[in-house]
Design a protein around this motif. Structure first.
Motif: not given
Length: 313
Positions: A115-116, A198-208, A212-214, A256-262
């Motif tokens: 998508l990016a 690690e899951l949170f790091f990957v989620s940030v890397l592949f989502h945010l 941001t580029l988009i 983002i709702s699924m992986y990055l919300q507390p």
């Protein structure tokens, strides 16, 4: 039931919607229809993009990749979900769970990157129209598509391996309807803080990061479009980006709702509902958005139908 230590179980039991059995038949019907729409919608996009010479452009090459990706994505989860909704014994084998986990992670990460890449293609087309064919050469768009797939599958190989190395404790019951990293980590016999980080790091890397580029790409696109003098030109420029923006909003919003919300007391049920939208409903809407909003795809489909009927006559 007493927990049993066992690193490799024979199968997993899905709880899914077993606490709401009255929902299972309506959900089966809805998901079956959604699956059929996803399959046929994406097949139509792939076929017309490959057969119609007017759609032999980087934009439709990336759209074909997205449609193929969505076909694989939904097929990795929905058939098993339909079987479980129709069955009293809702299970998946260990090897089936591993395959589902790997494909879910791989295709999800690939879609984030793709998508990016598609937003970059739109940026070049609108902001650098005179140099578009030079910049977006066949070599470059093939490399960008290949990089999207390789990045997604490499990420899945790493994350799946880390998850499957965690020792599990029985009973092997997943409070979900598919094999996802958070659901599997809940069965762990050891502390999973490192895995969750690690899951949170990957989620940030592949989502945010792709998001941001988009956003940056579309900021430049919006500025370029507002400089166009004619209303028709602005409308055409926004029209080429509208479908992609809707798909991006659906995909990244739910991801983002699924992986990055507390986590919260309602996160268990929320996670199931968001996963359903993320993995089924959004994928069903993608081909509808691109066909209903895109005059070129609709035109190509009509030409294909006309060709088929003329051959039969």
């Amino acid at each position: 039931m007493t927990p049993v230590n066992e690193s490799i179980p024979l199968e997993f039991i899905f709880l899914g919607f077993s606490d709401r059995p009255w929902l299972e038949f309506p959900l089966f019907v809805v998901f079956f229809i959604s699956y059929m729409v996803t399959i046929f919608g994406n097949l139509i996009i792939i076929i017309v993009s490959c057969l119609d010479s007017r759609l032999q452009t980087p934009m439709y090459f990336f759209l074909t990749n997205l449609s193929l990706l969505d076909l694989c994505y939904t097929t990795s989860t929905v058939p098993q979900l339909l079987v479980n909704l129709h069955s009293t014994r809702k299970v998946i084998s260990y090897s089936g769970c591993v395959a589902q986990l790997f494909m879910f992670l791989a295709l999800g990460a690939t879609e984030c990157v793709l998508l990016a890449v598609m937003s970059f293609d739109r940026f070049v087309a609108i902001c650098r129209p005179l140099r578009y064919s030079v910049i977006m050469s066949q070599r470059l768009y093939l490399q960008l598509a290949a990089a999207s797939w390789i990045t997604g599958f490499s990420n899945s190989m790493w994350l799946s391996t880390l998850t499957l190395q965690v020792p599990l404790c029985g009973p092997f019951v997943l409070d979900h309807f598919l094999c996802e990293v958070p659901a599997l980590l809940k069965l762990s016999c050891v502390d999973t803080t490192a895995n969750e980080a690690e899951l949170f790091f990957v989620s940030v890397l592949f989502h945010l990061v792709p998001l941001t580029l988009i956003v940056i790409s579309y900021a430049f696109i919006a500025r370029a479009v507002l400089r166009i003098q004619s209303a028709e030109g602005r409308q055409k420029a926004f029209g080429t980006c509208g479908s992609h923006l809707i798909v991006v909003s659906l995909f990244y919003g739910t991801a983002i709702s699924m992986y990055l919300q507390p986590p919260s007391p309602s996160s268990k049920d929320r996670g199931k509902m968001v996963s359903l939208f993320y993995g089924i409903v959004a994928l069903m809407l993608n081909p509808l958005i691109y066909t209903l909003r895109n005059k070129e795809v609709k035109g190509a489909f009509k030409r294909l139908l006309a060709r088929v009927f003329s051959i039969r006559k």
